[in-house]
Design a protein around this motif. Sequence first.
Motif, PDB file in Angstrom:
ATOM      1  N   CYS A  37      -5.369  -0.176  -2.207  1.00  0.00           N
ATOM      2  CA  CYS A  37      -6.767  -0.485  -2.829  1.00  0.00           C
ATOM      3  C   CYS A  37      -7.246  -1.575  -1.838  1.00  0.00           C
ATOM      4  CB  CYS A  37      -7.060  -1.337  -4.145  1.00  0.00           C
ATOM      5  SG  CYS A  37      -8.819  -1.560  -4.788  1.00  0.00           S
ATOM      6  N   THR A  38      -8.967  -1.778  -1.318  1.00  0.00           N
ATOM      7  CA  THR A  38      -9.755  -2.699  -0.982  1.00  0.00           C
ATOM      8  C   THR A  38     -10.039  -3.456  -1.693  1.00  0.00           C
ATOM      9  OG1 THR A  38     -12.271  -1.828  -1.137  1.00  0.00           O
ATOM     10  CG2 THR A  38     -10.134  -0.133   0.706  1.00  0.00           C
ATOM     11  N   CYS A  39      -9.657  -4.066  -2.879  1.00  0.00           N
ATOM     12  CA  CYS A  39      -9.767  -5.100  -3.703  1.00  0.00           C
ATOM     13  C   CYS A  39      -9.345  -6.214  -3.095  1.00  0.00           C
ATOM     14  CB  CYS A  39      -9.798  -4.664  -4.892  1.00  0.00           C
ATOM     15  SG  CYS A  39      -7.962  -4.783  -4.984  1.00  0.00           S
ATOM     16  N   VAL A  40      -9.381  -7.330  -3.453  1.00  0.00           N
ATOM     17  CA  VAL A  40      -8.742  -9.056  -2.922  1.00  0.00           C
ATOM     18  C   VAL A  40      -7.409  -9.058  -3.414  1.00  0.00           C
ATOM     19  CG1 VAL A  40      -8.917 -11.307  -3.572  1.00  0.00           C
ATOM     20  CG2 VAL A  40     -11.326 -10.165  -3.128  1.00  0.00           C
ATOM     21  N   MET A  41      -7.752  -8.871  -4.673  1.00  0.00           N
ATOM     22  CA  MET A  41      -6.171  -8.988  -5.541  1.00  0.00           C
ATOM     23  C   MET A  41      -5.244  -7.280  -4.896  1.00  0.00           C
ATOM     24  SD  MET A  41      -5.333  -8.228  -8.890  1.00  0.00           S
ATOM     25  CE  MET A  41      -3.068  -7.576  -9.245  1.00  0.00           C
ATOM     26  N   PHE A  42      -5.108  -6.555  -4.411  1.00  0.00           N
ATOM     27  CA  PHE A  42      -4.530  -5.985  -4.052  1.00  0.00           C
ATOM     28  C   PHE A  42      -4.449  -6.257  -1.809  1.00  0.00           C
ATOM     29  CE2 PHE A  42      -3.119  -1.914  -0.973  1.00  0.00           C
ATOM     30  CZ  PHE A  42      -2.422  -1.781  -1.880  1.00  0.00           C
ATOM     31  N   ARG A  43      -4.868  -6.441  -1.750  1.00  0.00           N
ATOM     32  CA  ARG A  43      -4.666  -7.437   0.492  1.00  0.00           C
ATOM     33  C   ARG A  43      -4.258  -8.055  -0.088  1.00  0.00           C
ATOM     34  NH1 ARG A  43     -11.199  -6.370   0.619  1.00  0.00           N
ATOM     35  NH2 ARG A  43     -11.080  -8.779  -0.173  1.00  0.00           N
ATOM     36  N   LYS A  44      -4.342  -8.552  -1.248  1.00  0.00           N
ATOM     37  CA  LYS A  44      -3.333 -10.556  -1.498  1.00  0.00           C
ATOM     38  C   LYS A  44      -2.360 -10.011  -1.983  1.00  0.00           C
ATOM     39  CE  LYS A  44      -3.357 -14.996  -3.723  1.00  0.00           C
ATOM     40  NZ  LYS A  44      -4.204 -14.987  -4.415  1.00  0.00           N
ATOM     41  N   SER A  45      -1.686  -9.604  -3.111  1.00  0.00           N
ATOM     42  CA  SER A  45      -0.279  -9.082  -3.617  1.00  0.00           C
ATOM     43  C   SER A  45       0.185  -7.491  -3.083  1.00  0.00           C
ATOM     44  CB  SER A  45      -0.428  -9.481  -4.507  1.00  0.00           C
ATOM     45  OG  SER A  45      -1.334  -8.669  -5.392  1.00  0.00           O
ATOM     46  N   GLN A  46      -1.285  -6.790  -2.797  1.00  0.00           N
ATOM     47  CA  GLN A  46      -0.134  -5.851  -2.862  1.00  0.00           C
ATOM     48  C   GLN A  46       0.392  -4.750  -3.976  1.00  0.00           C
ATOM     49  OE1 GLN A  46      -0.028  -3.438   0.899  1.00  0.00           O
ATOM     50  NE2 GLN A  46      -1.411  -5.178   1.063  1.00  0.00           N
ATOM     51  N   LEU A  47       1.083  -4.419  -4.117  1.00  0.00           N
ATOM     52  CA  LEU A  47       1.797  -3.973  -5.736  1.00  0.00           C
ATOM     53  C   LEU A  47       2.960  -4.846  -5.364  1.00  0.00           C
ATOM     54  CD1 LEU A  47       2.266  -0.085  -4.837  1.00  0.00           C
ATOM     55  CD2 LEU A  47       0.093  -1.097  -6.422  1.00  0.00           C
ATOM     56  N   THR A  48       3.285  -6.046  -5.280  1.00  0.00           N
ATOM     57  CA  THR A  48       4.439  -6.915  -6.276  1.00  0.00           C
ATOM     58  C   THR A  48       4.025  -7.587  -8.135  1.00  0.00           C
ATOM     59  OG1 THR A  48       3.231  -9.113  -4.772  1.00  0.00           O
ATOM     60  CG2 THR A  48       4.913  -7.271  -3.578  1.00  0.00           C
ATOM     61  N   LYS A  49       2.681  -7.527  -7.877  1.00  0.00           N
ATOM     62  CA  LYS A  49       2.034  -8.217  -9.294  1.00  0.00           C
ATOM     63  C   LYS A  49       2.231  -7.033 -10.110  1.00  0.00           C
ATOM     64  CE  LYS A  49       1.575 -12.765  -7.286  1.00  0.00           C
ATOM     65  NZ  LYS A  49       0.719 -13.712  -7.691  1.00  0.00           N
ATOM     66  N   GLY A  50       1.997  -5.234 -10.103  1.00  0.00           N
ATOM     67  CA  GLY A  50       1.521  -4.504 -10.128  1.00  0.00           C
ATOM     68  C   GLY A  50       0.368  -4.226  -8.840  1.00  0.00           C
ATOM     69  N   PRO A  51      -0.240  -2.751  -9.962  1.00  0.00           N
ATOM     70  CA  PRO A  51      -1.789  -2.657  -9.746  1.00  0.00           C
ATOM     71  C   PRO A  51      -2.999  -2.627  -9.905  1.00  0.00           C
ATOM     72  CG  PRO A  51      -0.735  -1.038 -11.314  1.00  0.00           C
ATOM     73  CD  PRO A  51       0.829  -1.975 -10.978  1.00  0.00           C
ATOM     74  N   CYS A  52      -3.788  -3.028  -9.130  1.00  0.00           N
ATOM     75  CA  CYS A  52      -5.141  -3.757  -9.749  1.00  0.00           C
ATOM     76  C   CYS A  52      -5.671  -3.169 -10.557  1.00  0.00           C
ATOM     77  CB  CYS A  52      -5.908  -4.211  -8.103  1.00  0.00           C
ATOM     78  SG  CYS A  52      -6.532  -2.663  -7.702  1.00  0.00           S
ATOM     79  N   GLU A  53      -6.310  -3.550 -11.308  1.00  0.00           N
ATOM     80  CA  GLU A  53      -6.954  -2.556 -12.309  1.00  0.00           C
ATOM     81  C   GLU A  53      -8.330  -1.802 -12.031  1.00  0.00           C
ATOM     82  OE1 GLU A  53     -11.721  -5.198 -12.276  1.00  0.00           O
ATOM     83  OE2 GLU A  53     -10.011  -5.647 -13.183  1.00  0.00           O
ATOM     84  N   HIS A  54      -8.784  -1.089 -10.447  1.00  0.00           N
ATOM     85  CA  HIS A  54      -9.209  -0.489  -9.993  1.00  0.00           C
ATOM     86  C   HIS A  54      -7.786   0.678  -9.674  1.00  0.00           C
ATOM     87  CE1 HIS A  54     -10.637  -3.939  -7.916  1.00  0.00           C
ATOM     88  NE2 HIS A  54     -12.153  -3.588  -8.663  1.00  0.00           N
ATOM     89  N   ILE A  55      -6.852   0.438  -9.352  1.00  0.00           N
ATOM     90  CA  ILE A  55      -5.539   1.475  -9.541  1.00  0.00           C
ATOM     91  C   ILE A  55      -5.546   2.471 -10.687  1.00  0.00           C
ATOM     92  CG2 ILE A  55      -3.013   2.501  -8.977  1.00  0.00           C
ATOM     93  CD1 ILE A  55      -3.700   0.132  -6.367  1.00  0.00           C
ATOM     94  N   LEU A  56      -5.791   1.508 -11.893  1.00  0.00           N
ATOM     95  CA  LEU A  56      -5.572   2.195 -13.031  1.00  0.00           C
ATOM     96  C   LEU A  56      -6.396   2.279 -13.759  1.00  0.00           C
ATOM     97  CD1 LEU A  56      -3.883  -1.272 -14.748  1.00  0.00           C
ATOM     98  CD2 LEU A  56      -2.205   0.551 -14.007  1.00  0.00           C
ATOM     99  N   ALA A  57      -7.726   2.225 -13.023  1.00  0.00           N
ATOM    100  CA  ALA A  57      -8.804   3.233 -13.698  1.00  0.00           C
ATOM    101  C   ALA A  57      -9.343   4.408 -13.024  1.00  0.00           C
ATOM    102  CB  ALA A  57     -10.042   2.447 -13.488  1.00  0.00           C
ATOM    103  N   LEU A  58      -8.307   4.152 -12.141  1.00  0.00           N
ATOM    104  CA  LEU A  58      -8.714   5.385 -11.255  1.00  0.00           C
ATOM    105  C   LEU A  58      -7.278   6.669 -11.563  1.00  0.00           C
ATOM    106  CD1 LEU A  58      -9.798   7.721  -8.733  1.00  0.00           C
ATOM    107  CD2 LEU A  58      -7.936   6.309  -7.372  1.00  0.00           C
TER     108      LEU A  58
END
Length: 72
Positions: A37-58
């Motif tokens: 994902c291109t969001c801030v959370m994903f850029r910061k932690s990739q998947l190390t803290k789980g998927p971002c809300e955008h990946i989950l929604a998709l």
Amino acid sequence: MTTGYKVSGSARGTIDPERVRPELHIDKEGRIIGASCTCVMFRKSQLTKGPCEHILALRLAHMKRLEDSKNV
């Protein structure tokens, strides 16, 4: 031999007002084998803290679409 397919989307972020673009790579059994994902959370932690809300929604939207197509 194909390893699956990619699903992508576009949404407005909640933290970052810019458009974000989540993407899933799904194998032929329907399992997620990659995500980004291109969001801030994903850029910061990739998947190390789980998927971002955008990946989950998709993923949820894709699963619903698959179910809807089975019921037609």
